[in-house]
Design a protein around this motif. Structure first.
Motif, PDB file in Angstrom:
ATOM      1  N   LEU A  54       0.902  -1.532  -0.005  1.00 57.51           N
ATOM      2  CA  LEU A  54       0.011   0.069  -0.036  1.00 57.51           C
ATOM      3  C   LEU A  54       1.053   1.452  -0.311  1.00 57.51           C
ATOM      4  O   LEU A  54       2.023   1.929   0.782  1.00 57.51           O
ATOM      5  N   ALA A  55       0.420   2.193  -1.423  1.00 59.49           N
ATOM      6  CA  ALA A  55       1.267   2.820  -0.963  1.00 59.49           C
ATOM      7  C   ALA A  55       0.503   4.354  -1.668  1.00 59.49           C
ATOM      8  O   ALA A  55      -0.198   4.625  -2.198  1.00 59.49           O
ATOM      9  N   ASP A  56       0.612   5.562  -0.538  1.00 57.96           N
ATOM     10  CA  ASP A  56      -0.221   6.698  -0.628  1.00 57.96           C
ATOM     11  C   ASP A  56      -1.564   6.001  -1.285  1.00 57.96           C
ATOM     12  O   ASP A  56      -2.533   5.435   0.144  1.00 57.96           O
ATOM     13  N   ASN A  57      -2.384   6.167  -1.865  1.00 59.31           N
ATOM     14  CA  ASN A  57      -3.525   6.124  -2.989  1.00 59.31           C
ATOM     15  C   ASN A  57      -3.561   4.863  -2.959  1.00 59.31           C
ATOM     16  O   ASN A  57      -5.084   4.822  -4.444  1.00 59.31           O
ATOM     17  N   HIS A  58      -2.396   3.687  -3.302  1.00 56.97           N
ATOM     18  CA  HIS A  58      -2.331   2.839  -4.689  1.00 56.97           C
ATOM     19  C   HIS A  58      -2.341   1.719  -3.857  1.00 56.97           C
ATOM     20  O   HIS A  58      -1.645   1.360  -2.826  1.00 56.97           O
ATOM     21  N   ILE A  59      -3.217   0.238  -4.308  1.00 60.51           N
ATOM     22  CA  ILE A  59      -2.921  -1.128  -3.342  1.00 60.51           C
ATOM     23  C   ILE A  59      -1.994  -1.638  -5.056  1.00 60.51           C
ATOM     24  O   ILE A  59      -2.916  -1.737  -6.140  1.00 60.51           O
ATOM     25  N   LEU A  60      -0.580  -1.754  -4.515  1.00 58.43           N
ATOM     26  CA  LEU A  60      -0.340  -2.761  -5.535  1.00 58.43           C
ATOM     27  C   LEU A  60      -0.344  -4.471  -5.444  1.00 58.43           C
ATOM     28  O   LEU A  60       0.115  -4.371  -4.158  1.00 58.43           O
ATOM     29  N   LEU A  61      -0.170  -5.201  -6.678  1.00 56.08           N
ATOM     30  CA  LEU A  61      -0.395  -6.362  -6.455  1.00 56.08           C
ATOM     31  C   LEU A  61       1.233  -7.040  -6.986  1.00 56.08           C
ATOM     32  O   LEU A  61       1.071  -6.588  -7.975  1.00 56.08           O
ATOM     33  N   TRP A  62       2.372  -8.183  -6.016  1.00 57.95           N
ATOM     34  CA  TRP A  62       3.157  -7.659  -6.922  1.00 57.95           C
ATOM     35  C   TRP A  62       3.389  -9.281  -7.486  1.00 57.95           C
ATOM     36  O   TRP A  62       2.698 -10.373  -6.205  1.00 57.95           O
ATOM     37  N   SER A  78      -6.786   1.949  -7.188  1.00 58.07           N
ATOM     38  CA  SER A  78      -6.043   3.507  -6.887  1.00 58.07           C
ATOM     39  C   SER A  78      -7.916   3.929  -5.617  1.00 58.07           C
ATOM     40  O   SER A  78      -8.790   3.906  -6.125  1.00 58.07           O
ATOM     41  N   LEU A  79      -7.341   4.477  -4.662  1.00 57.61           N
ATOM     42  CA  LEU A  79      -8.359   5.413  -4.204  1.00 57.61           C
ATOM     43  C   LEU A  79      -9.238   6.298  -4.547  1.00 57.61           C
ATOM     44  O   LEU A  79      -8.081   7.132  -5.206  1.00 57.61           O
ATOM     45  N   GLU A  80     -10.080   6.707  -5.166  1.00 62.14           N
ATOM     46  CA  GLU A  80     -10.583   7.723  -5.707  1.00 62.14           C
ATOM     47  C   GLU A  80     -11.604   7.815  -4.716  1.00 62.14           C
ATOM     48  O   GLU A  80     -12.809   7.777  -4.545  1.00 62.14           O
ATOM     49  N   THR A 114      -8.621  -9.504  -4.923  1.00 58.44           N
ATOM     50  CA  THR A 114      -7.573  -9.227  -5.557  1.00 58.44           C
ATOM     51  C   THR A 114      -7.620 -10.045  -7.412  1.00 58.44           C
ATOM     52  O   THR A 114      -6.571  -9.587  -7.648  1.00 58.44           O
ATOM     53  N   ARG A 115      -8.266 -10.694  -7.600  1.00 56.78           N
ATOM     54  CA  ARG A 115      -8.567 -11.198  -9.308  1.00 56.78           C
ATOM     55  C   ARG A 115      -8.726  -9.800  -9.716  1.00 56.78           C
ATOM     56  O   ARG A 115      -8.569  -9.853 -11.164  1.00 56.78           O
ATOM     57  N   THR A 116     -10.004  -9.336  -8.861  1.00 58.53           N
ATOM     58  CA  THR A 116     -10.528  -7.686 -10.939  1.00 58.53           C
ATOM     59  C   THR A 116      -9.535  -6.468  -9.834  1.00 58.53           C
ATOM     60  O   THR A 116      -9.701  -5.615 -10.196  1.00 58.53           O
ATOM     61  N   MET A 117      -9.040  -6.651  -8.398  1.00 59.31           N
ATOM     62  CA  MET A 117      -8.788  -5.525  -8.080  1.00 59.31           C
ATOM     63  C   MET A 117      -9.611  -4.495  -7.819  1.00 59.31           C
ATOM     64  O   MET A 117      -9.465  -3.216  -7.649  1.00 59.31           O
ATOM     65  N   SER A 118     -10.956  -4.871  -7.338  1.00 61.09           N
ATOM     66  CA  SER A 118     -11.749  -3.944  -7.399  1.00 61.09           C
ATOM     67  C   SER A 118     -12.790  -4.263  -5.986  1.00 61.09           C
ATOM     68  O   SER A 118     -12.400  -5.147  -4.877  1.00 61.09           O
TER      69      SER A 118
END
Length: 287
Positions: A54-62, A78-80, A114-118
């Protein structure tokens, strides 16, 4: 610290002779373009090659590639909304084939697929102030604990997030950390800026709300249940113990991965305290 945990108490000759292992850098989680990292979480199961950050307003899957020194960004979201939204913490659920992650930003708690990042659920005002930590019940899917600067610990059923199923108000300042016991999920640890660690028994919302059940048909004649045992009331939610060994804010609490009755707490001044679940409660749970 218990006597048996004192340094050198159980040190074998092999342990004393073995050299310290050097840490090896495997890879980097991408450039800093995404912002400052607030949280990193390993996938609870699988081959250990997937990480959420989690970085600022981003959720990132590595995706961690063995042959590369750079992790591959598999997907992101991203958070909106209005203002500068930033994640504060996150937790990967061990249930649903590890396809769900919970995150916190400001007073809100959100669930992600995490499959759709929704986004799959959102608790807009989970706490009256900043949410500090999250933890999933390891033995009961859909159950999530949160804590925050409103001095409360709340327990949620993510299928219906209109109201928490339970709320604890045992701290007098910000609650920084909450952790379920890995084996006996009725045991919940919390740490706070009030310098205290609280061990609670949340039996009513655990995977064994009536304690350890034994079927009468499984008992032999010699083990026949006593009348007082048949009429025994289910365990009640309560504070088991409050630990006040710290002289500063307690920022983290966690359970041992090897011993389900052992836990640690860490405070701002660098003091690490290791404690055990009271023996009487341990045998009550087991027997």
């Amino acid at each position: 610290m218990p006597a048996e945990l004192e340094p050198g108490g159980h040190e074998s000759p092999e342990d004393a002779a073995s050299p310290a292992h050097a840490l090896e850098l495997l890879c980097h989680l991408g450039p800093a373009a995404h912002g400052s990292t607030a949280c990193v979480a390993w996938e609870p199961a699988g081959d250990g090659k997937r990480v959420i950050s989690l970085a600022d307003n981003h959720i990132l899957l590595w995706d961690l590639q063995e042959s590369s020194s750079q992790a591959v960004l598999a997907s992101s979201a991203s958070l909106e909304g209005k203002g500068q939204l930033k994640f504060t913490t996150g937790r990967w659920s061990p249930h649903h084939n590890c396809t769900q992650v919970a995150t916190a930003n400001d007073t809100a708690v959100r669930g992600w697929d995490t499959r759709t990042m929704s986004q799959i659920y959102c608790i807009e005002s989970a706490h009256g102030q900043l949410v500090r930590d999250l933890d999933f019940n390891p033995n009961k899917q859909y159950y999530l604990a949160s804590c925050g600067d409103d001095c409360r610990v709340k327990f949620w059923d993510t299928r219906n997030v209109t109201e928490p199923v339970k709320t604890l108000e045992e701290h007098s300042h910000w609650v920084w950390s909450v952790r379920y016991n890995h084996s006996h999920d009725q045991l919940v640890l919390t740490g706070s800026s009030d310098g205290r660690v609280v061990l609670s028994n949340m039996a009513s919302i655990s995977s064994e709300p009536f304690g350890h059940l034994v079927d009468d048909d499984d008992l032999s004649d010699q083990e026949e249940r006593r009348p007082e045992e048949k009429n025994q009331e289910p365990p009640q939610d309560s504070v088991i113990a409050t630990y006040e060994e710290h002289e500063d804010s307690v920022y983290a609490v966690d359970w041992s991965s090897a011993d389900p009755w052992l836990f640690a707490s860490l405070s701002y001044d660098g003091r690490l305290v290791i404690n055990r679940v009271p023996r009487a409660l341990k045998y009550h749970i087991l027997l």
